[in-house]
Design an enzyme around this catalytic site. Structure first.
Site, mmCIF file in Angstrom:
data_model
loop_
_atom_site.group_PDB
_atom_site.id
_atom_site.type_symbol
_atom_site.label_atom_id
_atom_site.label_comp_id
_atom_site.label_asym_id
_atom_site.label_seq_id
_atom_site.Cartn_x
_atom_site.Cartn_y
_atom_site.Cartn_z
ATOM 1 N N GLU A 80 45.777 77.168 55.643
ATOM 2 C CA GLU A 80 45.322 75.763 55.797
ATOM 3 C C GLU A 80 44.222 75.658 56.854
ATOM 4 O OE1 GLU A 80 45.579 72.919 54.332
ATOM 5 O OE2 GLU A 80 47.078 73.492 52.840
HETATM 6 C C1 LIG Z 1 51.159 84.186 53.455
HETATM 7 C C2 LIG Z 1 49.914 83.491 53.022
HETATM 8 C C3 LIG Z 1 50.011 82.352 52.235
HETATM 9 C C4 LIG Z 1 48.848 81.705 51.787
HETATM 10 N N1 LIG Z 1 48.941 80.652 50.917
HETATM 11 C C5 LIG Z 1 47.834 80.200 50.290
HETATM 12 C C6 LIG Z 1 47.901 79.267 49.203
HETATM 13 O O1 LIG Z 1 48.983 78.799 48.847
HETATM 14 N N2 LIG Z 1 46.752 78.910 48.578
HETATM 15 C C7 LIG Z 1 45.546 79.422 48.928
HETATM 16 O O2 LIG Z 1 44.557 79.082 48.308
HETATM 17 N N3 LIG Z 1 45.434 80.293 49.967
HETATM 18 C C8 LIG Z 1 46.536 80.695 50.645
HETATM 19 N N4 LIG Z 1 46.435 81.607 51.659
HETATM 20 C C9 LIG Z 1 45.126 82.066 52.077
HETATM 21 C C10 LIG Z 1 44.720 81.509 53.436
HETATM 22 O O3 LIG Z 1 44.490 80.127 53.349
HETATM 23 C C11 LIG Z 1 43.493 82.300 53.919
HETATM 24 O O4 LIG Z 1 43.922 83.620 54.189
HETATM 25 C C12 LIG Z 1 42.847 81.668 55.130
HETATM 26 O O5 LIG Z 1 42.235 80.453 54.790
HETATM 27 C C13 LIG Z 1 41.819 82.584 55.793
HETATM 28 O O6 LIG Z 1 40.911 83.061 54.855
HETATM 29 P P1 LIG Z 1 40.591 84.633 54.760
HETATM 30 O O7 LIG Z 1 41.895 85.346 54.690
HETATM 31 O O8 LIG Z 1 39.634 84.851 53.673
HETATM 32 O O9 LIG Z 1 39.955 85.001 56.147
HETATM 33 P P2 LIG Z 1 38.386 84.885 56.493
HETATM 34 O O10 LIG Z 1 37.868 83.602 56.007
HETATM 35 O O11 LIG Z 1 37.723 86.129 56.060
HETATM 36 O O12 LIG Z 1 38.450 84.839 58.085
HETATM 37 C C14 LIG Z 1 38.631 86.015 58.891
HETATM 38 C C15 LIG Z 1 38.463 85.622 60.359
HETATM 39 O O13 LIG Z 1 37.138 85.136 60.573
HETATM 40 C C16 LIG Z 1 37.171 83.859 61.171
HETATM 41 N N5 LIG Z 1 36.050 83.068 60.688
HETATM 42 C C17 LIG Z 1 35.567 82.981 59.429
HETATM 43 N N6 LIG Z 1 34.502 82.155 59.397
HETATM 44 C C18 LIG Z 1 34.315 81.712 60.647
HETATM 45 C C19 LIG Z 1 33.371 80.841 61.278
HETATM 46 N N7 LIG Z 1 32.412 80.238 60.578
HETATM 47 N N8 LIG Z 1 33.474 80.619 62.612
HETATM 48 C C20 LIG Z 1 34.452 81.188 63.323
HETATM 49 N N9 LIG Z 1 35.360 82.031 62.801
HETATM 50 C C21 LIG Z 1 35.296 82.283 61.485
HETATM 51 C C22 LIG Z 1 38.513 83.260 60.778
HETATM 52 O O14 LIG Z 1 38.941 82.266 61.701
HETATM 53 C C23 LIG Z 1 39.403 84.488 60.806
HETATM 54 O O15 LIG Z 1 39.833 84.730 62.122
HETATM 55 C C24 LIG Z 1 47.584 82.221 52.168
HETATM 56 C C25 LIG Z 1 47.504 83.347 53.001
HETATM 57 C C26 LIG Z 1 48.647 83.997 53.396
HETATM 58 C C27 LIG Z 1 48.506 85.253 54.228
#
Ligand SMILES: Cc1cc2nc3c(=O)[nH]c(=O)nc-3n(C[C@H](O)[C@H](O)[C@H](O)COP(=O)(O)OP(=O)(O)OC[C@H]3O[C@@H](n4cnc5c(N)ncnc54)[C@H](O)[C@@H]3O)c2cc1C
Length: 599
Positions: free
Chosen positions: A441
């Site tokens: 989220e």
């Molecule tokens: C157990 C679990 C349940 C989940 N449930 C759902 C679900 O029901 N539906 C769904 O759609 N998704 C779901 N997710 C996905 C989750 O919402 C994402 O993992 C999350 O939004 C982060 O995206 P990412 O993993 O691609 O990380 P990334 O976006 O690659 O981020 C990696 C790091 O970079 C940082 N970062 C990225 N961009 C910036 C920026 N511009 N400025 C500063 N920092 C930045 C982030 O804060 C983070 O620390 C789930 C994930 C897990 C692990």
């Protein structure tokens, strides 16, 4: 795992005494049923269900986890039966639209239930929790036909929902998502793509699952402006509205993960699955933003839940565990040693957990009242003000509370010593379960950017002013109250400083945009401590007034005042560190060339 005991006295304190829920519900449109007796009865019944049915399944869910097979995902022992009871009890429909089978109660009543469900068993609570996202989407943007077909089933709890946003290459940055939606001649769409990390993506608890999916139409513009929203059921609804033929959507696998083992985190494959557009073409993200604040408030509860559970476990243990003598002399001379609650450092941990849990409850319930006004406020002006306030409070609630909830869960392990680190007592599970709250989220980093960039700087500080005005009025009202001096003076200083540091960051950002990203995390944490200071001062005021009037619950109110004192003296000073760090600016973060990081 500690047996969860719903903190009904504190829930009542925050709802009725701090936030005057009686007056609040009376001021809403169509909330006549939310009388104090009715609300008490609902919360009391909900507490029993959470304590007796969900809490005993918390450790079971962690240990068994979910299992995948070609036939679908199986949830841990007891999860399905608990869900049946939940549906039979009418819990899914509590705050939903009466026209589609809901009970039309204010969202804030529902959020109290969400707190209790989440604390008793977070992983289980995510199954009905995810349905709320789908319900909100359809309520706001669904056609009448979609509402009749899907919303009614989601509200009754017969079907559950998911939110399918994330893909392997993108989570925070949804502008790059690749799933496709090809129009069919019958007005439906064929959805193709793979979504990962989908919570509750598949399970055996309900007869159908309604996926809300983000995908791109052919020739859609690049980036966030080319994303549309679709409804894709696991089973296509038949003529009579029941779950019929299987759609081309399947769970490819489930993730092995750190915590929330009882909740299935699924890879979902859409292989030309039949779906229907929700809302206008290419406006999928805008549609989602309309209910994002409420959904994020749902995740903010996770911080409160793990803080509360960690505190409940720690307190029981600290009263019973004997180790060494108090520095000031034995407190349990008959015993072989004193209980560890006599030691200042253990008290530091317990009071940190207590002030986080109770502060979090106050913040969430306050934001929940704003969400009530947003939906049921009587005037457009009221609704707009509530929307602005929620916009400001939501990133703080989501990110600050999940960070603090994790800290509190971690302290639970520490209070238990070695016993905290082993599985039996459930404290290590609480830490593992809490950890995801800071990621999904919108990560803490993304929430921090949202707060400082979008909510504060882009409104020229207007949203911040909306909140600091409240603080200012409260400080003014209590300026001559001698007993409140210890809270009002630091709060007033903080309120002034909040505006000043915002102006400084704004000025610096005009020269260098990286200054916003460099300050954002510390700004968010500072804001969290400041909001807590306001709420703790208000809670102290209520308690001091009650004690001055004379009360049979002297001990309860005294505990509030002492916890407020602890907060002001031992946690609020952390805000000084955040000011120093955000004032340090971007240079020390950006100076190191990327190729020198590894040295
Ligand atoms: C157990 C679990 C349940 C989940 N449930 C759902 C679900 O029901 N539906 C769904 O759609 N998704 C779901 N997710 C996905 C989750 O919402 C994402 O993992 C999350 O939004 C982060 O995206 P990412 O993993 O691609 O990380 P990334 O976006 O690659 O981020 C990696 C790091 O970079 C940082 N970062 C990225 N961009 C910036 C920026 N511009 N400025 C500063 N920092 C930045 C982030 O804060 C983070 O620390 C789930 C994930 C897990 C692990």
């Amino acid at each position: 795992m500690p047996d969860y005991k719903a903190p009904l006295r504190d829930i009542k304190f925050v709802m009725s005494e701090l936030l005057d829920s009686e007056q609040h519900y009376a001021s809403l449109e169509g909330a006549e049923d939310a009388t104090p007796d009715m609300v008490d009865a609902i919360i009391g019944e909900g507490a029993k269900f959470c304590e007796q049915v969900l809490s005993p399944l918390n450790q079971v869910g962690d240990q068994e986890g979910c299992t995948w097979s070609e036939d679908g995902v199986k949830t841990p022992t007891g999860f399905k039966e608990a869900y049946q009871q939940y549906v039979e009890g009418g819990w899914p429909s509590m705050a939903a639209d009466v026209e589609y089978g809901g009970q039309g109660l204010p969202n804030s009543v529902n959020l109290v239930m969400s707190e209790m469900v989440g604390t008793a068993n977070w992983a289980w609570g995510m199954y009905p929790g995810l349905s709320h996202g789908a319900i909100n989407t359809l309520e706001s943007h669904g056609t009448e036909e979609q509402k009749q077909t899907y919303l009614t089933k989601l509200i009754s709890g017969e079907w559950t929902g998911t939110m399918c946003l994330t893909e392997a290459h993108c989570g925070s940055d949804l502008g790059t998502l690749r799933s496709k939606a090809e129009p069919n001649s019958d007005g439906s769409y064929s959805i193709t793509g793979t979504k990962i990390f989908i919570s509750a993506g598949d399970h055996d608890m309900a007869e159908n699952i309604v996926h809300i999916v983000l995908a791109r139409l052919p020739d859609a513009p690049k980036g966030t402006k080319g994303i549309s929203l679709f409804i894709v059921p696991k089973y296509l609804p038949g003529e009579d509205g029941s779950a019929g033929e299987k759609n081309a959507v399947s769970c490819g696998s489930i993730e092995h993960k750190m915590g929330i083992h009882g909740n299935a985190t699924c890879v979902m494959n859409f292989d030309g699955a039949k779906g229907w557009l929700i809302g206008p073409e290419n406006k999928g993200l805008n549609c989602m933003f309309t209910f994002m604040n409420v959904a994020r408030l749902g995740t903010a509860i996770q911080g409160l839940s793990h803080a509360e559970l960690g505190f409940q476990g720690s307190l029981d243990y600290a009263r019973e565990r004997l180790a060494m003598r108090a520095l000031s002399g034995p407190k349990n001379p008959e015993g072989s040693a004193d209980p560890i609650i006599v030691h200042p450092d253990v008290r530091r941990m317990l009071l940190t957990q207590k002030s986080i849990a109770e502060g979090a409850r106050a913040l969430i319930y306050m934001a929940a009242q704003q969400s009530d006004i947003l939906h049921q406020g009587k005037t457009e002006e009221e609704r707009q003000a509530a929307d602005d306030m929620m916009g400001f409070l939501t990133p703080i609630a989501k990110a600050f509370l999940t960070e603090m909830g994790h800290e509190s869960a971690n302290l639970g392990v520490q209070v238990f010593g070695g016993h905290g680190y082993i599985s039996e007592w459930g404290m290590e599970q609480n830490v593992r379960d809490a950890r995801i709250g800071m990621i999904y989220e919108g990560t803490t980093g993304i929430q921090a950017l949202d707060l400082l960039g979008r909510k504060v700087l882009m409104t020229q500080g207007e949203s911040l002013k909306g909140f600091t005005k409240l603080v200012h009025v409260f400080c003014k009202e209590n300026a001559d109250n001698e007993q409140m001096k210890e809270f009002i003076e630091p709060l007033q200083a903080l309120n002034k400083e909040w505006g000043e540091i915002t102006m400084t960051i704004g000025k610096n950002a005009m020269k260098n945009r990286d200054e916003v990203g460099a300050a954002s995390f510390d700004y968010l944490m500072y804001s969290g401590y400041a909001v807590f200071a306001y709420l703790w001062a208000r809670m102290a005021k209520v308690a001091l007034d009650k004690m001055a009037e004379g009360t049979e619950e002297e001990a309860f109110y005294n505990a509030k005042v002492e916890t407020a004192r602890f907060y002001f003296k031992r946690l609020l000073p952390r805000s000084r560190g955040h000011v120093a760090m955000l004032e340090a600016g971007a240079d020390s973060l950006m100076a190191l060339p990327e190729d020198q990081f590894a040295f």
